[in-house]
Design an enzyme around this catalytic site. Structure first.
Site, PDB file in Angstrom:
ATOM      1  N   THR A  27       0.846  -1.184   0.000  1.00 29.20           N
ATOM      2  CA  THR A  27       0.000   0.000   0.000  1.00 29.20           C
ATOM      3  C   THR A  27       0.888   1.242   0.000  1.00 29.20           C
ATOM      4  OG1 THR A  27      -1.785   1.165   1.175  1.00 29.20           O
ATOM      5  CG2 THR A  27      -0.102   0.131   2.516  1.00 29.20           C
ATOM      6  N   ASN A  33      -0.590   3.873   1.491  1.00 29.39           N
ATOM      7  CA  ASN A  33      -1.326   4.548   2.560  1.00 29.39           C
ATOM      8  C   ASN A  33      -0.612   4.326   3.896  1.00 29.39           C
ATOM      9  OD1 ASN A  33      -3.174   5.313   4.561  1.00 29.39           O
ATOM     10  ND2 ASN A  33      -4.926   4.747   3.305  1.00 29.39           N
ATOM     11  N   LYS A  53      -2.632   2.920   6.830  1.00 29.28           N
ATOM     12  CA  LYS A  53      -2.782   1.466   6.881  1.00 29.28           C
ATOM     13  C   LYS A  53      -1.561   0.814   7.526  1.00 29.28           C
ATOM     14  CE  LYS A  53      -6.060   0.332   3.203  1.00 29.28           C
ATOM     15  NZ  LYS A  53      -6.309  -0.523   2.014  1.00 29.28           N
ATOM     16  N   ASP A  68      -6.933  -7.810   0.380  1.00 33.73           N
ATOM     17  CA  ASP A  68      -7.985  -7.356  -0.516  1.00 33.73           C
ATOM     18  C   ASP A  68      -9.300  -7.622   0.186  1.00 33.73           C
ATOM     19  OD1 ASP A  68      -8.884  -6.181  -2.943  1.00 33.73           O
ATOM     20  OD2 ASP A  68      -9.518  -8.154  -3.639  1.00 33.73           O
ATOM     21  N   SER A  69     -10.221  -6.678   0.077  1.00 35.45           N
ATOM     22  CA  SER A  69     -11.451  -6.818   0.841  1.00 35.45           C
ATOM     23  C   SER A  69     -12.620  -6.196   0.096  1.00 35.45           C
ATOM     24  CB  SER A  69     -11.296  -6.164   2.215  1.00 35.45           C
ATOM     25  OG  SER A  69     -11.007  -4.776   2.091  1.00 35.45           O
ATOM     26  N   GLY A  80     -16.528   3.973   2.194  1.00 40.19           N
ATOM     27  CA  GLY A  80     -17.164   2.908   1.425  1.00 40.19           C
ATOM     28  C   GLY A  80     -18.592   2.648   1.857  1.00 40.19           C
ATOM     29  N   TYR A  81     -18.863   1.388   2.181  1.00 42.91           N
ATOM     30  CA  TYR A  81     -20.220   0.968   2.539  1.00 42.91           C
ATOM     31  C   TYR A  81     -20.468   1.013   4.054  1.00 42.91           C
ATOM     32  CZ  TYR A  81     -19.930  -0.785  -2.248  1.00 42.91           C
ATOM     33  OH  TYR A  81     -19.763  -0.875  -3.610  1.00 42.91           O
ATOM     34  N   ASP A  82     -19.520   1.541   4.815  1.00 45.83           N
ATOM     35  CA  ASP A  82     -19.657   1.602   6.276  1.00 45.83           C
ATOM     36  C   ASP A  82     -20.966   2.237   6.752  1.00 45.83           C
ATOM     37  OD1 ASP A  82     -17.230   0.367   6.520  1.00 45.83           O
ATOM     38  OD2 ASP A  82     -16.161   2.099   7.326  1.00 45.83           O
ATOM     39  N   HIS A  90     -13.195  -6.834   9.550  1.00 46.54           N
ATOM     40  CA  HIS A  90     -12.734  -7.971   8.756  1.00 46.54           C
ATOM     41  C   HIS A  90     -11.233  -7.899   8.529  1.00 46.54           C
ATOM     42  CE1 HIS A  90     -13.873  -4.542   6.370  1.00 46.54           C
ATOM     43  NE2 HIS A  90     -13.407  -5.024   5.243  1.00 46.54           N
TER      44      HIS A  90
END
Length: 210
Positions: free
Chosen positions: A8, A10, A13, A74-75, A166-168, A193
């Site tokens: 990454t 980032n 992270k 990857d997630s 994201g979808y949080d 996750h």
């Protein structure tokens, strides 16, 4: 101190993973670094159709180029009623938009809105979903290990909360009454996750690097 490269750019992270793997980092005297110090790596195309496949591509490429142990993940989000989609396409669910480069926030907004539109007529009892993450460690000699972490939950019909990404804002983890976007970073790290995947990878790192 032995360096391990996380696939990454980032730095957040890197800090997060150093915290998640604190015991292993201290025990094996490791320093987790980003790809920023290795411009020769370039971008590794995520061409596989599974989380593990994409994570393995990145980890093995970074290990070969740097000659150092590498980590990658990857997630994405898997929605039960959609047969597991968006899955590996979670970050680009709304498409590539003619090649235009979108800011992360706008891309997230479009992805989330498309998913909500697709689930608009799906009742609450059929809105089960899971965040999934594959984590892979790889050595330059070809040895590797892979694990998966997941957190199950349900999807709301509208976003709630300002945190996360994201979808949080539409994902309520099992056993909780708040969305991922409403949890503090520490609360999220404890159940995420990604956190679960890398904690599961810890004993494999001991075997590979010990």
């Amino acid at each position: 101190m032995r360096r391990v490269v996380l696939a990454t750019h980032n730095e957040h992270k890197v800090d997060e993973l150093t915290s998640i793997l604190a015991d292993v980092v201290a025990e094996l005297d490791l320093e987790i670094v980003s790809m920023a110090a290795f411009p020769q790596i370039g971008e590794v195309p995520e061409t596989e159709v599974t989380f593990e496949g994409n994570a393995r591509l990145k980890a093995e490429a970074v290990a070969v180029v740097t000659g150092l142990p590498a980590l990658a993940d990857d997630s994405g989000l898997s929605v039960e009623v959609l047969g597991g989609s968006p899955g590996v396409f979670s970050a680009r669910w709304s498409g590539l938009h003619g090649g235009e480069v979108l800011p992360r926030g706008e891309k997230d907004r479009r992805n989330l809105q498309l998913l909500l539109d697709q689930l608009a007529d799906v009742p609450d009892e059929h809105r089960a979903a899971a965040f999934r993450c594959a984590a892979v460690s790889a050595l330059p000699d070809g040895r590797s290990a892979a694990v998966e972490g997941r957190v199950d939950g349900v999807l709301l019909q509208a976003p709630v909360g300002e945190g996360g990404f994201g979808y949080d804002p539409i994902f309520v983890p099992e056993g909780h009454s708040r969305t991922m976007a409403e949890l503090s970073q520490d609360e999220k790290n404890a159940i995420s996750h990604r956190g679960r995947a890398f904690r599961a990878l810890a004993p494999h790192l001991r075997d590979l690097l010990g």
